[in-house]
Motif scaffolding. Sequence first.
Motif, PDB file in Angstrom:
ATOM      1  N   GLN B  14      34.514  35.520  50.330  1.00 17.43           N
ATOM      2  CA  GLN B  14      33.885  36.115  51.496  1.00 17.43           C
ATOM      3  C   GLN B  14      33.774  37.624  51.284  1.00 17.43           C
ATOM      4  O   GLN B  14      34.659  38.260  50.688  1.00 17.43           O
ATOM      5  N   GLU B  15      32.687  38.177  51.758  1.00 17.78           N
ATOM      6  CA  GLU B  15      32.499  39.622  51.696  1.00 17.78           C
ATOM      7  C   GLU B  15      33.733  40.322  52.287  1.00 17.78           C
ATOM      8  O   GLU B  15      34.297  39.870  53.295  1.00 17.78           O
ATOM      9  N   ALA B  16      34.162  41.382  51.614  1.00 13.67           N
ATOM     10  CA  ALA B  16      35.316  42.218  51.982  1.00 13.67           C
ATOM     11  C   ALA B  16      36.667  41.603  51.579  1.00 13.67           C
ATOM     12  O   ALA B  16      37.700  42.282  51.683  1.00 13.67           O
ATOM     13  N   ASP B  81      37.835  44.036  48.104  1.00 12.29           N
ATOM     14  CA  ASP B  81      36.746  44.404  49.020  1.00 12.29           C
ATOM     15  C   ASP B  81      35.407  43.943  48.463  1.00 12.29           C
ATOM     16  O   ASP B  81      34.476  44.734  48.269  1.00 12.29           O
ATOM     17  N   SER B  82      35.289  42.655  48.197  1.00 13.84           N
ATOM     18  CA  SER B  82      34.096  42.108  47.560  1.00 13.84           C
ATOM     19  C   SER B  82      32.821  42.474  48.310  1.00 13.84           C
ATOM     20  O   SER B  82      32.785  42.466  49.552  1.00 13.84           O
ATOM     21  N   GLN B  83      31.794  42.786  47.531  1.00  7.69           N
ATOM     22  CA  GLN B  83      30.499  43.156  48.093  1.00  7.69           C
ATOM     23  C   GLN B  83      29.436  42.177  47.608  1.00  7.69           C
ATOM     24  O   GLN B  83      29.602  41.530  46.571  1.00  7.69           O
ATOM     25  N   ALA B  87      28.049  39.602  43.273  1.00  4.24           N
ATOM     26  CA  ALA B  87      27.638  38.249  42.886  1.00  4.24           C
ATOM     27  C   ALA B  87      26.956  38.301  41.523  1.00  4.24           C
ATOM     28  O   ALA B  87      25.993  39.046  41.314  1.00  4.24           O
ATOM     29  N   ALA B  88      27.483  37.518  40.588  1.00  2.00           N
ATOM     30  CA  ALA B  88      26.991  37.557  39.213  1.00  2.00           C
ATOM     31  C   ALA B  88      27.783  36.555  38.379  1.00  2.00           C
ATOM     32  O   ALA B  88      28.725  35.929  38.849  1.00  2.00           O
ATOM     33  N   MET B  89      27.392  36.447  37.117  1.00  2.00           N
ATOM     34  CA  MET B  89      28.223  35.776  36.118  1.00  2.00           C
ATOM     35  C   MET B  89      29.184  36.817  35.556  1.00  2.00           C
ATOM     36  O   MET B  89      28.784  37.961  35.276  1.00  2.00           O
ATOM     37  N   TYR B  90      30.428  36.438  35.392  1.00  2.67           N
ATOM     38  CA  TYR B  90      31.426  37.328  34.815  1.00  2.67           C
ATOM     39  C   TYR B  90      31.944  36.716  33.512  1.00  2.67           C
ATOM     40  O   TYR B  90      32.345  35.552  33.470  1.00  2.67           O
ATOM     41  N   VAL B 113      29.255  35.564  46.494  1.00  7.70           N
ATOM     42  CA  VAL B 113      29.843  36.334  47.593  1.00  7.70           C
ATOM     43  C   VAL B 113      29.124  35.949  48.877  1.00  7.70           C
ATOM     44  O   VAL B 113      27.911  36.131  49.000  1.00  7.70           O
ATOM     45  N   ASN B 114      29.884  35.418  49.818  1.00  8.04           N
ATOM     46  CA  ASN B 114      29.317  34.942  51.080  1.00  8.04           C
ATOM     47  C   ASN B 114      29.395  36.020  52.161  1.00  8.04           C
ATOM     48  O   ASN B 114      30.447  36.628  52.348  1.00  8.04           O
ATOM     49  N   PRO B 115      28.288  36.274  52.843  1.00  7.10           N
ATOM     50  CA  PRO B 115      28.284  37.327  53.877  1.00  7.10           C
ATOM     51  C   PRO B 115      29.077  36.906  55.113  1.00  7.10           C
ATOM     52  O   PRO B 115      29.351  35.730  55.318  1.00  7.10           O
TER      53      PRO B 115
END
Lengths: 115, 115
Positions: B14-16, B81-83, B87-90, B113-115
């Motif tokens: 989840q975002e944040a 604090d995900s933004q 969202a990407a491949m890591y 990453v879900n808003p």
Amino acid sequence: GAGVSQSPRYKVAKRGQDVALRCDPISGHVSLFWYQQALGQGPEFLTYFQNEAQLDKSGLPSDRFFAERPEGSVSTLKIQRTQQEDSAVYLCASSLGQRETNEQFFGPGTRLTVL
Amino acid sequence: AQTVTQSQPEMSVQEAETVTLSCTYDTSESDYYLFWYKQPPSRQMILVIRQEAYKQQNATENRFSVNFQKAAKSFSLKISDSQLGDAAMYFCAYMGQGGSEKLVFGKGMKLTVNP
């Protein structure tokens, strides 16, 4: 330019055709790398140059794959007699060539589709 | 030969919130470098964070930090604090100390990453 550029961005080839993929590294970067990224996989190393010298080509999958960097700048990856298993994204990366600052900067890749 | 394993193909956060991406590797070398690279949907790979094996202190870059456990050969990435832009491949990657500067990549992990 500011970053690594690659051309073409997309290439469709018929099985058996030869293709040439170009990489323009960041100006002044000594080291240049080619990687192959199959769909859904991580990049796999193909070959590495330091200036014009090809120091490691252990990842080239067959003698149909050939890479060169004749003047120590632009590099070309050539694939002869393409086969369907060659379909992948081909990534080029460059770096300053010093282990202390060994970040590799990647280009956008060339997506090769072999029909 | 060195290998890099990313056992989780996908994760969501989840975002944040905070998320941790895992990576293990196998090597017989004592000195090496470890990296986390991010590949957004546009496919240009960019460096997130870098760790030298001889440094005991875990690397930190703003919201990104690593937990490097040399004995366990583990190298996880924590994103705080995900933004939405995270969202990407890591990809986790390894570079040996001697010889070629090639990167050995894991298979990657898709972060949503879900808003």
